[in-house]
Design an enzyme around this catalytic site. Sequence first.
Site, short mmCIF file in Angstrom:
data_model
loop_
_atom_site.label_atom_id
_atom_site.label_comp_id
_atom_site.label_asym_id
_atom_site.label_seq_id
_atom_site.Cartn_x
_atom_site.Cartn_y
_atom_site.Cartn_z
N LYS A 139 -24.93 59.00 -14.89
CA LYS A 139 -25.47 59.91 -13.94
C LYS A 139 -26.96 60.35 -14.15
CE LYS A 139 -22.63 63.57 -13.71
NZ LYS A 139 -21.58 64.77 -13.97
N ILE A 140 -27.58 60.40 -13.02
CA ILE A 140 -28.78 60.54 -12.77
C ILE A 140 -29.12 61.41 -11.37
CG2 ILE A 140 -31.12 59.53 -11.84
CD1 ILE A 140 -30.03 56.86 -12.82
#
Length: 359
Positions: A139-140
């Site tokens: 997750k970014i």
Amino acid sequence: MSATRDLHDLGQSLWLDNITRDMLGDGTLAAHISDRDVTGLTSNPTIFEHAVAAGDAYDGSIRASVEAGKDGEGAFFDLALEDITRAADLFRPIHDKTDGVDGFVSLEVSPQLVRDTAATLAQAKELHARGDRPNLFIKIPGTPEGLPAIEEAIFAGIPVNVTLLFDAKQYLAAADAYLRGIERRVEAGLNPQVASVASIFISRWDVAVKDSAPEGYKNRLGIAVVQQAYVAYLELVASARVQRLLNEGARPQRALWASTGTKDPEASDTLYIEAFASPLTVNTMPEKTLIAFADHGKVGEPLARDGGDSEQVLAAFEAAGIGVDALAERLQQEGADAFQKSWDSLLEQIATKSQALTA
């Protein structure tokens, strides 16, 4: 037939927005997969903060990390990867059955890196390599600083869950970063099948305006924002740019409806699940919401492909003095700040437990 099966058959993936070591060990997650049609899982710093604080399930992992000379962030990612890889293995049959479309789990980079593009990319590569699972999303955040890291991660072949998106504009910016990464892979002769989802957060919209919503529009802003984002999503998937990439063997980045637990105690506890039924999307929900929907939820008409009444709803909020675009930017910043706060609290908990376990 159950409501969860109805939603699955419509073409939407149901993912659980929670993970604890207890649910991995006692069969709870396996039961959600077999009985409630759950096909994936997401995590975030707040989820791990609550899990670590809940009891002693992580004490052994923390002790091992301390003995290995690790503390803080290093100790956290050790215990997080233990949980995430176990969950990934549970979902692996789904991932294989769907040929890599579904069955993913997600682990987030440190919120401390939210404004640091280079460090975000470096940690994304490190976590994906350590996880060593084809069904692991990193997750970014879809912040301005996160967008270049998303493009580079996709180009490097790392599946990405873009988090902290709040409206169609932010979604399209994240989708563009994803597409640039895929286009570069095509140009370089690399496999263009790198999975991604774009997570658009919902309930925080209605929490933000709960005391200022126009008469008759309570708990309608979040739904209207999703309606607009869904139109943008469908138009992008049907665009010549995406179609060219599909012809090269790529797959579309799927829209994911996040933060779909109802915050208003006077509203239906399945409000956002029923409102966002839509094929080729994902809905990731808290465990409490999943159980409620399985018990008494209903799948009605799918999300309108033309935006429904979203223009009218958004106009009503603008007329009431609520700038929707500005609010989206504020919510993204507040979301990043909230995860940072949870992260700090999480590291404090690990430090406290480390001291107690080695005393």
